[in-house]
Design an enzyme around this catalytic site. Structure first.
Site, PDB file in Angstrom:
ATOM      1  N   ASP A   1       0.810  -1.229   0.000  1.00 49.93           N
ATOM      2  CA  ASP A   1       0.000   0.000   0.000  1.00 49.93           C
ATOM      3  C   ASP A   1       0.841   1.275   0.000  1.00 49.93           C
ATOM      4  O   ASP A   1       0.437   2.306   0.544  1.00 49.93           O
ATOM      5  CB  ASP A   1      -0.954   0.020   1.216  1.00 49.93           C
TER       6      ASP A   1
ATOM      7  N   LYS B   1       1.844   2.177  -5.086  1.00 54.71           N
ATOM      8  CA  LYS B   1       2.348   1.611  -6.348  1.00 54.71           C
ATOM      9  C   LYS B   1       1.403   1.925  -7.508  1.00 54.71           C
ATOM     10  O   LYS B   1       1.843   2.271  -8.600  1.00 54.71           O
ATOM     11  CB  LYS B   1       2.520   0.083  -6.217  1.00 54.71           C
TER      12      LYS B   1
ATOM     13  N   GLY C   1      -4.652  -4.181  -3.773  1.00 56.12           N
ATOM     14  CA  GLY C   1      -5.627  -3.132  -4.072  1.00 56.12           C
ATOM     15  C   GLY C   1      -4.827  -1.905  -4.442  1.00 56.12           C
ATOM     16  O   GLY C   1      -4.161  -1.326  -3.596  1.00 56.12           O
ATOM     17  N   HIS C   2      -4.831  -1.558  -5.717  1.00 53.74           N
ATOM     18  CA  HIS C   2      -4.016  -0.442  -6.212  1.00 53.74           C
ATOM     19  C   HIS C   2      -4.933   0.701  -6.630  1.00 53.74           C
ATOM     20  O   HIS C   2      -5.788   0.537  -7.500  1.00 53.74           O
ATOM     21  CB  HIS C   2      -3.135  -0.910  -7.388  1.00 53.74           C
TER      22      HIS C   2
ATOM     23  N   GLN D   1       1.917  -6.041  -3.256  1.00 54.84           N
ATOM     24  CA  GLN D   1       2.406  -6.153  -1.868  1.00 54.84           C
ATOM     25  C   GLN D   1       3.724  -5.378  -1.746  1.00 54.84           C
ATOM     26  O   GLN D   1       3.903  -4.400  -2.440  1.00 54.84           O
ATOM     27  CB  GLN D   1       2.562  -7.627  -1.458  1.00 54.84           C
TER      28      GLN D   1
HETATM   29  P1  GDP Z   1      -0.775   0.389  -3.526  1.00 53.20           P
HETATM   30  O1  GDP Z   1      -1.382  -0.871  -3.045  1.00 53.20           O
HETATM   31  O2  GDP Z   1       0.692   0.445  -3.291  1.00 53.20           O
HETATM   32  O3  GDP Z   1      -1.130   0.726  -4.944  1.00 53.20           O
HETATM   33  O4  GDP Z   1      -1.383   1.540  -2.606  1.00 53.20           O
HETATM   34  P2  GDP Z   1      -2.944   1.714  -2.196  1.00 53.20           P
HETATM   35  O5  GDP Z   1      -3.683   2.227  -3.374  1.00 53.20           O
HETATM   36  O6  GDP Z   1      -3.445   0.495  -1.540  1.00 53.20           O
HETATM   37  O7  GDP Z   1      -2.817   2.799  -1.055  1.00 53.20           O
HETATM   38  C1  GDP Z   1      -2.240   4.047  -1.270  1.00 53.20           C
HETATM   39  C2  GDP Z   1      -3.294   5.116  -0.957  1.00 53.20           C
HETATM   40  O8  GDP Z   1      -2.659   6.367  -0.853  1.00 53.20           O
HETATM   41  C3  GDP Z   1      -4.336   5.275  -2.030  1.00 53.20           C
HETATM   42  O9  GDP Z   1      -5.548   5.646  -1.429  1.00 53.20           O
HETATM   43  C4  GDP Z   1      -3.784   6.406  -2.894  1.00 53.20           C
HETATM   44  O10 GDP Z   1      -4.803   7.116  -3.588  1.00 53.20           O
HETATM   45  C5  GDP Z   1      -3.154   7.270  -1.841  1.00 53.20           C
HETATM   46  N1  GDP Z   1      -1.978   8.039  -2.266  1.00 53.20           N
HETATM   47  C6  GDP Z   1      -0.992   7.723  -3.126  1.00 53.20           C
HETATM   48  N2  GDP Z   1      -0.038   8.681  -3.138  1.00 53.20           N
HETATM   49  C7  GDP Z   1      -0.435   9.612  -2.277  1.00 53.20           C
HETATM   50  C8  GDP Z   1       0.146  10.845  -1.817  1.00 53.20           C
HETATM   51  O11 GDP Z   1       1.231  11.243  -2.197  1.00 53.20           O
HETATM   52  N3  GDP Z   1      -0.562  11.544  -0.880  1.00 53.20           N
HETATM   53  C9  GDP Z   1      -1.768  11.130  -0.400  1.00 53.20           C
HETATM   54  N4  GDP Z   1      -2.381  11.879   0.502  1.00 53.20           N
HETATM   55  N5  GDP Z   1      -2.332   9.987  -0.813  1.00 53.20           N
HETATM   56  C10 GDP Z   1      -1.673   9.241  -1.715  1.00 53.20           C
HETATM   57  P1  IMO Z   2      -0.957  -4.130  -2.257  1.00 55.82           P
HETATM   58  O1  IMO Z   2      -0.533  -4.682  -3.595  1.00 55.82           O
HETATM   59  C1  IMO Z   2      -0.912  -4.535   2.070  1.00 55.82           C
HETATM   60  C2  IMO Z   2      -1.042  -8.612   3.669  1.00 55.82           C
HETATM   61  C3  IMO Z   2      -2.284  -9.052   4.403  1.00 55.82           C
HETATM   62  C4  IMO Z   2      -1.676 -10.025   5.396  1.00 55.82           C
HETATM   63  C5  IMO Z   2      -0.564 -10.691   4.588  1.00 55.82           C
HETATM   64  C6  IMO Z   2      -0.963 -12.027   3.981  1.00 55.82           C
HETATM   65  O2  IMO Z   2      -2.246  -3.399  -2.301  1.00 55.82           O
HETATM   66  O3  IMO Z   2       0.163  -3.363  -1.635  1.00 55.82           O
HETATM   67  P2  IMO Z   2      -2.530 -12.720   1.939  1.00 55.82           P
HETATM   68  O4  IMO Z   2      -3.984 -12.468   1.691  1.00 55.82           O
HETATM   69  O5  IMO Z   2      -1.631 -12.159   0.890  1.00 55.82           O
HETATM   70  O6  IMO Z   2      -2.218 -14.142   2.242  1.00 55.82           O
HETATM   71  O7  IMO Z   2      -2.206 -11.912   3.312  1.00 55.82           O
HETATM   72  O8  IMO Z   2      -0.258  -9.785   3.544  1.00 55.82           O
HETATM   73  N1  IMO Z   2      -1.279  -8.093   2.307  1.00 55.82           N
HETATM   74  C7  IMO Z   2      -1.197  -6.801   1.971  1.00 55.82           C
HETATM   75  N2  IMO Z   2      -0.968  -5.710   2.729  1.00 55.82           N
HETATM   76  N3  IMO Z   2      -1.054  -4.423   0.741  1.00 55.82           N
HETATM   77  C8  IMO Z   2      -1.261  -5.504  -0.043  1.00 55.82           C
HETATM   78  O9  IMO Z   2      -1.263  -5.443  -1.382  1.00 55.82           O
HETATM   79  C9  IMO Z   2      -1.377  -6.763   0.580  1.00 55.82           C
HETATM   80  N4  IMO Z   2      -1.602  -8.013   0.122  1.00 55.82           N
HETATM   81  C10 IMO Z   2      -1.521  -8.816   1.185  1.00 55.82           C
HETATM   82  O10 IMO Z   2      -2.926  -7.980   5.040  1.00 55.82           O
HETATM   83  O11 IMO Z   2      -1.055  -9.309   6.431  1.00 55.82           O
HETATM   84 MG    MG Z   3      -2.919  -1.542  -1.788  1.00 54.32          MG
END
Ligand code: GDP
Ligand code: IMO
Ligand code: MG
Length: 431
Positions: free
Chosen positions: A13, A16, A40-41, A225
């Site tokens: 998270d 990416k 979840g991206h 991840q």
């Molecule tokens: P990912 O799994 O690495 O793609 O990240 P996620 O989408 O799960 O979580 C990142 C969250 O931070 C999302 O809600 C993005 O919209 C938000 N985000 C990304 N870059 C920034 C930033 O520079 N500032 C803020 N405030 N939010 C950001």
């Molecule tokens: P993105 O791509 C954050 C975590 C789960 C749990 C562990 C194992 O959005 O960054 P799993 O279901 O993979 O067997 O769970 O990994 N986890 C993540 N945490 N971002 C993710 O993906 C994750 N995918 C799995 O919360 O701790």
């Molecule tokens: Mg994510």
């Protein structure tokens, strides 16, 4: 002309999705190579939010090829829904835009059931998985009983494999996990329907990628991840079940390492983690609450609230080395606005000793106390800053100090979720 891998440098998270969407502008092909819909991206374009779980984050750009590589575990129902939703928004208009590896493994209903039932039985000791069947699907892959897309496409192979698996899984589900048995016909029929809807996308993606690379097309590898969730190099056993590091990009896409010239680690300017496991810089008080609120730190997949803490340079340094990072994109710097002092964890203390390297022992990691150095904070909002020199001086110093303690150049600073809320210092595709 470089091909670029985007890799999570923390516990996932990191942002990416945002960075992949941004760099897709310079790429021709975007490849997911591991994980599944545990990811979840989030992409925010013109104020509109899209969350992707399986389709690569290049999907919002017309005419870019999106590949789901052999290393991904695919829940076909989730993928069908995601493609449908994207099409309804006017994306993926051309069916040629999305390709699925014939070698990618298929997540089956028993994988999800086993994942969830095991977590329930673990109680306090739960891993906190996403419950999407990821671990059990990879277990079957390694145990050599998994069902791949190529198997699903062959009527007799699929029937044979499913019959054998159902028998074994039903025994395990009933005797060990105290769950109900699953029905062969129901699973068989629904997966035949999924197959019919997806078969047009299935191909030899390793070969396709090779052809694209030979033709001079630029490839963006999209990690899911993060390094600290890597099955080998993360906080085992509190990890996911795939190889999340750069090495995984090769095995999970069928592309040789010489074709990845740039590796960009994505890291938040602080740290978050979802699920269980050690987290030395975690904040349990009001500062953690502030990070969660200002950073909207709630899971994009499960909606769970994310644990929050200060920047952990020990973890990111480990990620820089493990992945051969050539640069770092630092996200969510805007979230730190308002803190008077911002600590950076540069090492851990454990039983009177200072630890500079990420420990393999779960016990050491659980007991590790952060060694902090404190940086000055700033009050100005950063959302509209587009040049590094326009950042408050203390924010510039914070970024520069992080660069020093992790030993990698920061090539991008993100100051908001929007595509445009970005300070680009170096474009990795132009190297
Ligand atoms: P990912 O799994 O690495 O793609 O990240 P996620 O989408 O799960 O979580 C990142 C969250 O931070 C999302 O809600 C993005 O919209 C938000 N985000 C990304 N870059 C920034 C930033 O520079 N500032 C803020 N405030 N939010 C950001
Ligand atoms: P993105 O791509 C954050 C975590 C789960 C749990 C562990 C194992 O959005 O960054 P799993 O279901 O993979 O067997 O769970 O990994 N986890 C993540 N945490 N971002 C993710 O993906 C994750 N995918 C799995 O919360 O701790
Ligand atoms: Mg994510």
């Amino acid at each position: 002309m470089a091909n670029v891998a985007i890799i999570g440098a923390q516990w996932g998270d990191e942002g990416k999705g945002k960075i992949v969407d941004l760099f897709t502008h310079d790429a021709d092909v975007i490849v997911r190579y591991q994980g599944g819909n545990n990811a979840g991206h989030t992409l925010v374009v013109n104020g509109k939010k899209t969350v992707l779980h399986l389709v690569p984050s290049g999907a919002l750009h017309a005419e870019k090829l999106c590949v789901i590589g052999n290393g991904v575990v695919v829940d076909p129902e989730v993928l069908i829904d995601e493609i449908r939703a994207l099409k309804a928004q006017g994306h993926l208009a051309n069916d040629e835009q999305i390709r699925i590896s014939e070698q990618a493994h298929v997540i089956m209903p028993y994988h999800k059931l086993i994942d969830q039932a095991r977590e329930r039985l673990r109680g306090e000791g739960m891993i906190g998985t996403t419950g999407r069947g990821i671990g059990p699907a990879y277990e079957d892959k390694i145990a050599r009983v998994g069902i791949r897309f190529v198997d699903l496409l062959e009527e007799d192979t699929f029937r044979e494999k499913l019959e054998r698996n159902i028998q074994e899984k039903n025994f395990y589900l009933k005797a060990i996990l105290k769950e109900k048995a699953l029905d062969f016909d129901q699973i068989h029929d629904s997966y035949c329907q999924f197959r019919d809807q997806l078969k047009g996308y299935v191909t030899n993606t390793g070969l396709l990628l090779d052809q694209k690379i030979r033709a001079g097309k630029r490839v963006l590898f999209e990690g899911a991840q993060g390094t600290l969730l890597d099955v080998d190099h993360g906080t085992y056993p509190y990890v996911t079940s795939s190889s999340t590091i750069t090495g995984g990009a090769c095995s999970g896409s069928g592309v040789g390492p010489q074709h990845i010239q740039q590796v960009i680690g994505i890291s938040k300017a602080y740290t978050t983690r979802v699920g269980s496991g050690p987290f030395p810089t975690e904040l349990h008080g009001p500062e953690g609450e502030t990070l969660r609120r200002e950073g909207a730190e709630f899971g994009a997949t499960t909606g769970r609230s994310r644990r929050c803490g200060w920047f952990d340079a020990v973890g990111v340094r480990h990620a820089v080395r493990m992945n051969g990072m050539t640069g770092i994109a630092l996200t969510k710097l805007d979230v730190l606005t308002g803190f008077k002092k911002i600590p950076i964890c540069t090492a851990y203390r454990y039983e009177g000793k200072t630890i500079d390297e990420f420990p393999a022992s779960s016990k050491v990691m659980q007991g590790a106390k952060p060694v902090y150095e404190e940086m000055d904070g700033w009050d100005q909002t950063l959302d509209n800053v587009r040049n590094f020199s326009d950042l408050p001086l203390s924010a510039q110093k914070y970024v520069k100090r992080i660069e020093e303690v992790i030993g990698s150049e920061i090539i991008l600073v993100s100051v908001g979720p929007g595509r445009e809320q970005t300070i680009l210092l170096k474009n990795p595709f132009e190297k």
